[in-house]
Motif scaffolding. Structure first.
Motif, mmCIF file in Angstrom:
data_model
loop_
_atom_site.group_PDB
_atom_site.id
_atom_site.type_symbol
_atom_site.label_atom_id
_atom_site.label_comp_id
_atom_site.label_asym_id
_atom_site.label_seq_id
_atom_site.Cartn_x
_atom_site.Cartn_y
_atom_site.Cartn_z
ATOM 1 N N PRO A 1 40.893 36.506 57.853
ATOM 2 C CA PRO A 1 41.215 35.952 56.530
ATOM 3 C C PRO A 1 40.879 36.866 55.355
ATOM 4 N N LEU A 2 40.617 38.147 55.574
ATOM 5 C CA LEU A 2 40.191 39.026 54.482
ATOM 6 C C LEU A 2 41.148 38.978 53.293
ATOM 7 N N LEU A 3 42.424 39.187 53.539
ATOM 8 C CA LEU A 3 43.386 39.192 52.427
ATOM 9 C C LEU A 3 43.482 37.819 51.774
ATOM 10 N N GLN A 4 43.414 36.760 52.576
ATOM 11 C CA GLN A 4 43.464 35.414 52.001
ATOM 12 C C GLN A 4 42.297 35.199 51.042
ATOM 13 N N GLU A 5 41.113 35.656 51.403
ATOM 14 C CA GLU A 5 39.955 35.465 50.523
ATOM 15 C C GLU A 5 40.070 36.314 49.256
ATOM 16 N N LEU A 6 40.779 37.419 49.327
ATOM 17 C CA LEU A 6 40.984 38.236 48.125
ATOM 18 C C LEU A 6 41.964 37.591 47.151
ATOM 19 N N THR A 7 42.645 36.521 47.566
ATOM 20 C CA THR A 7 43.509 35.786 46.639
ATOM 21 C C THR A 7 42.714 34.762 45.818
ATOM 22 N N TYR A 8 41.459 34.512 46.188
ATOM 23 C CA TYR A 8 40.693 33.478 45.506
ATOM 24 C C TYR A 8 40.469 33.847 44.034
ATOM 25 N N ILE A 9 40.458 32.832 43.199
ATOM 26 C CA ILE A 9 40.352 33.036 41.760
ATOM 27 C C ILE A 9 39.006 33.643 41.378
ATOM 28 N N ARG A 10 37.990 33.390 42.174
ATOM 29 C CA ARG A 10 36.662 33.947 41.947
ATOM 30 C C ARG A 10 35.975 34.121 43.298
ATOM 31 N N PRO A 11 35.082 35.068 43.465
ATOM 32 C CA PRO A 11 34.496 35.953 42.450
ATOM 33 C C PRO A 11 35.052 37.382 42.447
ATOM 34 N N LEU A 12 35.951 37.745 43.383
ATOM 35 C CA LEU A 12 36.383 39.145 43.503
ATOM 36 C C LEU A 12 37.605 39.425 42.634
ATOM 37 N N THR A 13 37.452 39.131 41.331
ATOM 38 C CA THR A 13 38.489 39.451 40.353
ATOM 39 C C THR A 13 37.895 40.402 39.300
ATOM 40 N N MET A 14 38.770 40.941 38.453
ATOM 41 C CA MET A 14 38.400 42.121 37.672
ATOM 42 C C MET A 14 38.093 41.837 36.205
ATOM 43 N N ALA A 15 36.882 42.213 35.804
ATOM 44 C CA ALA A 15 36.482 42.165 34.395
ATOM 45 C C ALA A 15 36.563 43.568 33.807
ATOM 46 N N SER A 16 36.791 43.653 32.513
ATOM 47 C CA SER A 16 36.886 44.945 31.836
ATOM 48 C C SER A 16 35.570 45.720 31.974
ATOM 49 N N PRO A 17 35.647 47.011 32.213
ATOM 50 C CA PRO A 17 34.408 47.803 32.325
ATOM 51 C C PRO A 17 33.596 47.781 31.031
ATOM 52 N N ASN A 18 34.270 47.585 29.898
ATOM 53 C CA ASN A 18 33.568 47.577 28.613
ATOM 54 C C ASN A 18 32.655 46.367 28.441
ATOM 55 N N THR A 19 32.838 45.340 29.272
ATOM 56 C CA THR A 19 32.027 44.127 29.120
ATOM 57 C C THR A 19 30.733 44.191 29.937
ATOM 58 N N PHE A 20 30.602 45.160 30.850
ATOM 59 C CA PHE A 20 29.371 45.325 31.617
ATOM 60 C C PHE A 20 28.282 45.938 30.728
ATOM 61 N N ALA A 21 27.038 45.668 31.064
ATOM 62 C CA ALA A 21 25.912 46.048 30.194
ATOM 63 C C ALA A 21 25.919 47.519 29.822
ATOM 64 N N SER A 22 26.167 48.400 30.785
ATOM 65 C CA SER A 22 26.222 49.843 30.516
ATOM 66 C C SER A 22 27.576 50.413 30.927
ATOM 67 N N GLY A 23 28.610 49.622 30.767
ATOM 68 C CA GLY A 23 29.949 50.082 31.091
ATOM 69 C C GLY A 23 30.076 50.458 32.556
ATOM 70 N N LEU A 24 30.792 51.549 32.812
ATOM 71 C CA LEU A 24 31.013 51.990 34.191
ATOM 72 C C LEU A 24 29.724 52.410 34.887
ATOM 73 N N ASP A 25 28.687 52.682 34.104
ATOM 74 C CA ASP A 25 27.414 53.119 34.680
ATOM 75 C C ASP A 25 26.454 51.956 34.935
ATOM 76 N N SER A 26 26.900 50.717 34.766
ATOM 77 C CA SER A 26 26.019 49.561 34.937
ATOM 78 C C SER A 26 25.490 49.487 36.362
ATOM 79 N N HIS A 27 24.172 49.299 36.489
ATOM 80 C CA HIS A 27 23.550 49.234 37.807
ATOM 81 C C HIS A 27 23.777 47.849 38.402
ATOM 82 N N PRO A 28 24.326 47.761 39.634
ATOM 83 C CA PRO A 28 24.662 46.454 40.212
ATOM 84 C C PRO A 28 23.467 45.521 40.403
#
Length: 593
Positions: free
Chosen positions: A312-339
């Motif tokens: 079901p990997l691809l099916q789970e990637l259709t879910y509305i959350r949580p594996l969807t994309m937020a703008s990098p500018n909204t993360f605390a340190s942008g692309l360098d934000s520590h997970p």
């Protein structure tokens, strides 16, 4: 008044219903009366959302109203959720009929997801659904067709393939302003708040607003077809003990703030959702446990690898959350934000306390609700007591990579009750009521048949099943005969017509046939059959119900058998005495001695 058969075994059951659920409140009295007719007295407890969750977790119930998760989560994610005691099905499956146990059932559910051969997957799901059906822990009530009501000034709406999304980007404006007003359903109830509109977190975020703002790699199409979204195409191959999926990403995609979407951004979002600590909150997803790596190759493709097969990997990637994309500018340190140190999770979010308590982990949140979807968040107005939203405003994403919506502004509006929603639709103040919750089923049907000049009523296919769960861990529903009696005693066809005007459809199994691998025929049929219900819970009454003709037939049959037996015994005695009952004469003709 319901006639109570004095021959029935008297039993008492607790029935839990969540406050504000119009569908279940509408049919509760019908179910109560039907069960009383076979001696089962129902104690209905209408509880708020907090108490509802507590009872779901501690198993203090006999009957509990719930729903399957619907598309795209059925069957595998819904059934996998049963391993957590936070879900009512965990306690309901605690005392199954031997040789089945909850542990055996859960292992079967896990095992099928490790298969890749389609025939084997179907065979294993057939076995699981059959096992579950025969345990009689669910009373399937009705299949839900999600309603959508639109003012006639709008056209081109296409019903969703998912239960909780409202795809309005295809709507055309035939007349009037390009701003539209919407009363949405929110989790099956009236809309109260859109929540933070965060792509990586859950309630109180509303799925439909997350779907307007954010997108993932792939989407969920009709009958579970996987369709391209931010990924244009993908290739899947066996890789070591698991799988490798290589996604070719769509070019020219812009976030609402103008940032570019690319493989680096996709990896950033996966890094934060699947960080060592954050992924504990997302462990309900099979993909979280199956994925071992995600990275970008030299061609800018996004590559996922799993540690074991996981169909079901691809099916789970259709879910509305949580594996969807937020703008990098909204993360605390942008692309360098520590997970771990600057995770995208909002601090203080529901059910994140244990995660936030982990040493060297910190929820830094996202600075704004910015995705790549067809609509972007603009503003909100709080209600008078500050507990929710009075209205929420969205605007068209003018640089959207797909067809540009004709709707320029979308205003979500909260209403006190379904009557207020109906009045606003008829007055023209409100353009759309979308989903389950803003109107009762009878109101939907009334609008469809009596106000068709003003509104257009659409509905989806059956995407979700409404169910009554019976607790195998609590007397008297720990007895399968009691559960079977309850199933056969409830006349759901009657109340579906009376309460829903025929909008919903009677069902006889747990999951919609349109869900992947669920279009199978299960037996026995869990249908209304009062005679069977009485046979199970009113045995003396069932005997009394045998007709006089049937009794006469039984008596005559018994006498015939007795006569034959006497004749055979006499024949044996004559043979032993040397005087057989039948002898041959000289001509060879038989005669009686």
């Amino acid at each position: 008044m319901t006639d109570i058969d004095p021959n029935c075994r008297k039993r008492n059951v607790d029935f839990i219903i969540k406050e504000g659920d119009p569908d279940m409140l509408a049919v509760e009295d019908d179910i109560r009366k039907d069960l009383l007719a076979i001696g089962i007295e129902v104690n209905t407890r209408i509880v708020d959302a907090e108490e509802y969750v507590k009872l779901e977790e501690n198993g203090d119930y006999n009957l509990f109203f719930t729903r399957s998760w619907g598309a795209p989560y059925d069957p595998h994610t819904y059934l996998s959720s049963w391993k957590a005691n936070a879900h009512v099905e965990y306690s309901a499956t605690g005392n199954l009929e031997p040789p089945m146990t909850r542990e055996i059932l859960l292992e079967k559910i896990a095992s099928v997801q490790r298969e890749l051969d389609e025939v084997t997957i179907q065979d294993k799901w057939t076995e699981i659904l059959t096992d579950m059906h025969q345990q009689a822990i669910f009373l399937p009530l009705w299949g839900t067709r999600v309603p959508y009501i639109l003012n006639r000034r709008l056209a081109g709406f296409t019903p969703s393939h998912q239960t909780y999304t409202y795809p309005i980007d295809s709507i055309r404006i035939l007349s009037g302003p390009t701003k539209v007003t919407v009363a949405p359903g929110a989790g099956g109830s009236l809309f109260k708040s859109a929540g933070p509109i965060h792509p990586h977190q859950y309630f109180p975020n509303q799925l439909f607003t997350q779907a307007w703002v954010y997108e993932g790699l792939v989407g969920y199409g009709q009958d579970g077809e996987i369709v391209p979204v931010l990924a244009e195409s993908w290739d899947t191959e066996d890789w070591g003990p698991g799988q490798r999926v290589t996604f070719t990403l769509r070019e020219g995609v812009k976030f609402h703030d103008g940032a570019d979407f690319n493989c680096t951004v996709a990896k950033l979002n996966f890094d934060h959702v699947l960080s060592d600590s954050a992924k504990k909150r997302h462990s309900w997803l099979g993909a979280v446990n199956a994925l071992k790596s995600w990275d970008c190759n030299e061609q800018g493709q996004f590559v996922l690898e799993t540690s074991e097969p996981f169909y079901p990997l691809l099916q789970e990637l259709t879910y509305i959350r949580p594996l969807t994309m937020a703008s990098p500018n909204t993360f605390a340190s942008g692309l360098d934000s520590h997970p771990e140190l600057e995770n995208s999770c909002n601090p203080g979010a529901s059910k994140w306390k244990n995660i936030e308590a982990i040493e060297d982990f910190n929820c830094a949140g996202l600075a704004a609700s910015i995705g790549t979807g067809p609509f972007e968040f603009v503003s909100r107005e709080a209600n008078d007591n500050g507990t929710g939203d009075k209205s929420v405003l969205f605007a068209r994403h003018d640089d959207y990579w797909g067809p540009k919506p004709e709707i320029e502004l979308v205003e979500l509006k909260a209403y006190e009750d379904t009557d207020a929603v109906e009045a606003a639709l008829l007055s023209g103040e409100l353009d759309m009521a979308l989903g389950i919750g803003p109107l009762s089923a009878m109101q939907v049907q009334d609008l469809k048949f009596h106000h068709s000049k003003t509104v257009d009523v659409r509905h989806s296919d059956v995407l979700q099943h409404s169910l009554m769960v019976m607790n195998t861990n609590k007397v008297p529903t720990n007895d399968i005969r009691v559960r079977q009696a309850i199933i056969h005693a409830v006349n759901k066809g009657r109340f579906i017509q009376d309460e829903f005007g025929g909008l919903e459809q009677p069902i006889d199994q747990v999951l919609p046939r349109g869900a992947p691998y669920c279009n199978i025929d299960l037996n026995p049929k869990w249908a209304y059959d009062l005679a069977k219900a009485k046979l199970l819970n009113c045995p003396e009454s069932s005997n009394d119900d045998i007709s006089s003709g049937a009794i006469a037939g039984i008596v005559v049959g018994a006498l015939v058998v007795l006569g034959l037996l006497i004749f055979v015994l006499k024949l044996i005695q004559r043979e032993k005495a040397g005087k057989p009952m039948f002898m041959a004469d000289a001509t060879g003709k038989g005669e009686t001695a």
